[in-house]
Design a protein around this motif. Structure first.
Motif, PDB file in Angstrom:
ATOM      1  N   MET A   1       4.566   8.244  -8.878  1.00 37.17           N
ATOM      2  CA  MET A   1       4.982   9.232  -7.884  1.00 37.17           C
ATOM      3  C   MET A   1       5.363   8.523  -6.589  1.00 37.17           C
ATOM      4  N   ALA A   2       6.398   8.955  -5.939  1.00 37.31           N
ATOM      5  CA  ALA A   2       6.828   8.345  -4.691  1.00 37.31           C
ATOM      6  C   ALA A   2       5.944   8.816  -3.537  1.00 37.31           C
ATOM      7  N   TYR A   3       5.992   8.046  -2.430  1.00 36.73           N
ATOM      8  CA  TYR A   3       5.287   8.430  -1.215  1.00 36.73           C
ATOM      9  C   TYR A   3       6.141   9.502  -0.529  1.00 36.73           C
ATOM     10  N   ASP A   4       6.079  10.717  -1.068  1.00 35.82           N
ATOM     11  CA  ASP A   4       6.968  11.791  -0.631  1.00 35.82           C
ATOM     12  C   ASP A   4       6.250  12.741   0.317  1.00 35.82           C
ATOM     13  N   GLY A   5       6.902  13.874   0.603  1.00 33.24           N
ATOM     14  CA  GLY A   5       6.335  14.834   1.543  1.00 33.24           C
ATOM     15  C   GLY A   5       5.008  15.408   1.094  1.00 33.24           C
ATOM     16  N   ILE A   6       4.807  15.532  -0.215  1.00 29.04           N
ATOM     17  CA  ILE A   6       3.541  16.072  -0.722  1.00 29.04           C
ATOM     18  C   ILE A   6       2.411  15.084  -0.497  1.00 29.04           C
ATOM     19  N   VAL A   7       2.658  13.798  -0.784  1.00 35.00           N
ATOM     20  CA  VAL A   7       1.644  12.767  -0.543  1.00 35.00           C
ATOM     21  C   VAL A   7       1.340  12.675   0.948  1.00 35.00           C
ATOM     22  N   SER A  55       9.884  -2.871   2.893  1.00 34.33           N
ATOM     23  CA  SER A  55       9.514  -2.873   1.475  1.00 34.33           C
ATOM     24  C   SER A  55       8.451  -1.843   1.134  1.00 34.33           C
ATOM     25  N   LEU A  56       7.564  -1.543   2.109  1.00 35.51           N
ATOM     26  CA  LEU A  56       6.482  -0.598   1.827  1.00 35.51           C
ATOM     27  C   LEU A  56       6.073   0.144   3.094  1.00 35.51           C
ATOM     28  N   PRO A  57       6.873   1.109   3.530  1.00 39.08           N
ATOM     29  CA  PRO A  57       6.453   1.940   4.669  1.00 39.08           C
ATOM     30  C   PRO A  57       5.371   2.905   4.213  1.00 39.08           C
ATOM     31  N   ILE A  58       4.256   2.955   4.950  1.00 35.81           N
ATOM     32  CA  ILE A  58       3.111   3.734   4.463  1.00 35.81           C
ATOM     33  C   ILE A  58       2.131   3.999   5.603  1.00 35.81           C
ATOM     34  N   VAL A  59       1.411   5.115   5.506  1.00 37.32           N
ATOM     35  CA  VAL A  59       0.353   5.480   6.453  1.00 37.32           C
ATOM     36  C   VAL A  59      -0.853   5.940   5.643  1.00 37.32           C
ATOM     37  N   TYR A  60      -2.034   5.468   6.033  1.00 36.37           N
ATOM     38  CA  TYR A  60      -3.251   5.928   5.355  1.00 36.37           C
ATOM     39  C   TYR A  60      -4.477   5.587   6.197  1.00 36.37           C
ATOM     40  N   GLN A 126      15.016   2.755   7.112  1.00 35.12           N
ATOM     41  CA  GLN A 126      15.151   3.480   8.371  1.00 35.12           C
ATOM     42  C   GLN A 126      13.805   3.920   8.938  1.00 35.12           C
ATOM     43  N   SER A 127      12.700   3.460   8.343  1.00 34.21           N
ATOM     44  CA  SER A 127      11.369   3.834   8.826  1.00 34.21           C
ATOM     45  C   SER A 127      11.185   3.344  10.260  1.00 34.21           C
ATOM     46  N   ASN A 128      10.412   4.111  11.040  1.00 30.03           N
ATOM     47  CA  ASN A 128      10.280   3.781  12.456  1.00 30.03           C
ATOM     48  C   ASN A 128       9.011   4.388  13.028  1.00 30.03           C
ATOM     49  N   ILE A 129       8.528   3.809  14.122  1.00 29.51           N
ATOM     50  CA  ILE A 129       7.424   4.367  14.891  1.00 29.51           C
ATOM     51  C   ILE A 129       7.957   4.633  16.293  1.00 29.51           C
ATOM     52  N   ILE A 130       7.818   5.877  16.755  1.00 30.75           N
ATOM     53  CA  ILE A 130       8.471   6.328  17.986  1.00 30.75           C
ATOM     54  C   ILE A 130       7.440   7.003  18.886  1.00 30.75           C
ATOM     55  N   LEU A 131       7.418   6.611  20.140  1.00 27.73           N
ATOM     56  CA  LEU A 131       6.546   7.238  21.138  1.00 27.73           C
ATOM     57  C   LEU A 131       7.387   8.121  22.040  1.00 27.73           C
ATOM     58  N   THR A 132       6.993   9.403  22.160  1.00 22.59           N
ATOM     59  CA  THR A 132       7.729  10.323  23.032  1.00 22.59           C
ATOM     60  C   THR A 132       6.762  11.017  23.993  1.00 22.59           C
ATOM     61  N   ASP A 133       7.348  11.650  25.015  1.00 29.81           N
ATOM     62  CA  ASP A 133       6.529  12.456  25.917  1.00 29.81           C
ATOM     63  C   ASP A 133       6.333  13.846  25.323  1.00 29.81           C
ATOM     64  N   ASP A 302      -5.841   1.332  -3.413  1.00 31.92           N
ATOM     65  CA  ASP A 302      -5.996   0.769  -4.759  1.00 31.92           C
ATOM     66  C   ASP A 302      -4.640   0.506  -5.406  1.00 31.92           C
ATOM     67  N   PHE A 303      -3.727   1.442  -5.240  1.00 29.25           N
ATOM     68  CA  PHE A 303      -2.442   1.349  -5.937  1.00 29.25           C
ATOM     69  C   PHE A 303      -1.536   0.292  -5.317  1.00 29.25           C
ATOM     70  N   TYR A 304      -1.488   0.258  -3.974  1.00 26.00           N
ATOM     71  CA  TYR A 304      -0.547  -0.632  -3.293  1.00 26.00           C
ATOM     72  C   TYR A 304      -1.200  -1.896  -2.737  1.00 26.00           C
ATOM     73  N   GLY A 305      -2.529  -2.038  -2.928  1.00 23.96           N
ATOM     74  CA  GLY A 305      -3.251  -3.154  -2.312  1.00 23.96           C
ATOM     75  C   GLY A 305      -2.636  -4.509  -2.559  1.00 23.96           C
ATOM     76  N   ASN A 306      -2.414  -4.859  -3.820  1.00 19.84           N
ATOM     77  CA  ASN A 306      -1.877  -6.182  -4.152  1.00 19.84           C
ATOM     78  C   ASN A 306      -0.462  -6.351  -3.613  1.00 19.84           C
ATOM     79  N   LYS A 307       0.344  -5.298  -3.741  1.00 20.97           N
ATOM     80  CA  LYS A 307       1.721  -5.374  -3.252  1.00 20.97           C
ATOM     81  C   LYS A 307       1.745  -5.576  -1.746  1.00 20.97           C
ATOM     82  N   GLU A 308       0.838  -4.905  -1.049  1.00 22.64           N
ATOM     83  CA  GLU A 308       0.800  -5.012   0.402  1.00 22.64           C
ATOM     84  C   GLU A 308       0.401  -6.422   0.837  1.00 22.64           C
TER      85      GLU A 308
END
Length: 325
Positions: A1-7, A55-60, A126-133, A302-308
């Motif tokens: 399963m992809a890291y999609d909106g549901i995940v 290669s691996l944009p992710i938040v957890y 195109q992943s990004n981290i953005i700070l706004t007011d 667990d799933f992405y540990g080695n890849k990361e």
């Protein structure tokens, strides 16, 4: 399963339960494309890992965080200024897209209570981290996006470029005609199902993931498999009963998302992780595989540990080579 909106919705649910109301006690930047935060809440300290690596944009929620350099980069210093000792008061997912919108309350230089948004977009390269007011005016971002000179030749092209740069208003990515399956703007009902999904001449999974924001190709394939329908067919090729089954399964999935009824499972083929799901009803797709339940964040570790680890080693190797050149 992809890291999609549901995940992402599942991860947001976990962060909300662990961190909402907590204070930011540490902000670090262990690499060019990764921010880590420690939030102290009622249940103790929670570590957040925010990566926009190509290669691996992710938040957890992390168990441990990578070591950060002694001297913090400029973007990290800015985050400390605007978020340090701030309180996490909300976290959203605009349009059910692959976006985290973390909202913090913070005292500015004048002692006034202000709000800041830390937006994490999980969108491949195109992943990004953005700070706004508080009004979503961009203060700074990890990756600045401006149009190339070739794109300025035509005014039509300029309107299609989403500029991400300090001083600009933040705009969410174009929905490309898709609809959000959750929220109050458009409710997913039988009419929407017939007009948006069934009218497309694509194979059924493609009709689903090109119509609903947050549903990846893999998720759509799981849903169609669970309905017992041939994924190679289009909606015009199947019976009314088969359409009913697909509609009911999509509605059931949306209901679980809205009620935050997640049951993440990692699927093993032998001793190797093969896939994962945010809602375990899909896991029957992999018959005979061992399914191990855990939280969404622990599943991702667990799933992405080695890849990361491999990505971090390559990133550090690249940084060292640049220094030696």
């Amino acid at each position: 399963m992809a890291y999609d909106g549901i995940v992402i919705s599942s991860v947001i649910s976990e962060i909300r339960k662990a961190c909402l109301g907590g204070r930011v006690v540490k902000v670090q930047q262990p690499s060019n494309d990764t921010i880590t935060m420690t939030v102290k809440g009622f249940s103790g300290q929670t570590k957040l890992y925010l990566s926009v690596n190509n290669s691996l944009p992710i938040v957890y929620i992390a168990d441990t965080l990578p070591q950060a350099p002694m001297q913090a980069p400029g973007f990290c210093m800015l985050l400390r200024k605007h978020l340090g000792n701030g309180r996490l008061v909300d976290i959203g997912q605009p349009g059910f897209d692959r976006i985290f919108d973390l909202v913090f309350e913070h005292l500015d230089e004048m002692g006034d209570l202000t709000r800041r948004h830390l937006i994490v977009e999980i969108m491949g390269r195109q992943s990004n981290i953005i700070l706004t007011d508080s009004d979503y005016c961009i203060i700074d971002c990890l990756k600045k996006v401006i149009p190339d000179l070739s794109e300025l030749v035509s005014s039509d092209n300029v309107s299609k470029v989403r500029i991400i740069y300090p001083g600009r208003d933040y705009e969410t990515p174009d929905s490309q005609g898709k609809i959000s399956p959750v929220g109050e703007e458009v409710s997913f009902d039988r009419y929407t199902f017939e007009t948006k999904l069934c009218s497309k001449a694509f194979p059924i999974p493609k009709a689903i993931y090109t119509s609903l924001i947050g549903f990846s190709k893999q998720t759509a394939e799981y849903l169609v498999y669970r309905a017992g329908v041939d994924a190679r067919q289009s909606f015009s090729d199947i019976s009314i009963e088969e359409k009913d089954r697909i509609f009911d399964i999509i509605c059931e999935t949306i209901s679980k998302i809205e009620s935050e009824d997640y049951s993440p499972e990692i699927i093993y083929a032998g001793d190797r992780p093969k896939d994962y799901v945010a809602i375990s009803d899909y896991s029957s797709h992999a018959s005979g595989a061992d399914n191990i339940s855990c939280s969404m964040s622990k599943l991702l570790i667990d799933f992405y540990g080695n890849k990361e680890k491999e990505i971090n080693v390559r990133s550090r190797s690249s940084d060292i080579r640049k220094l030696l050149q």
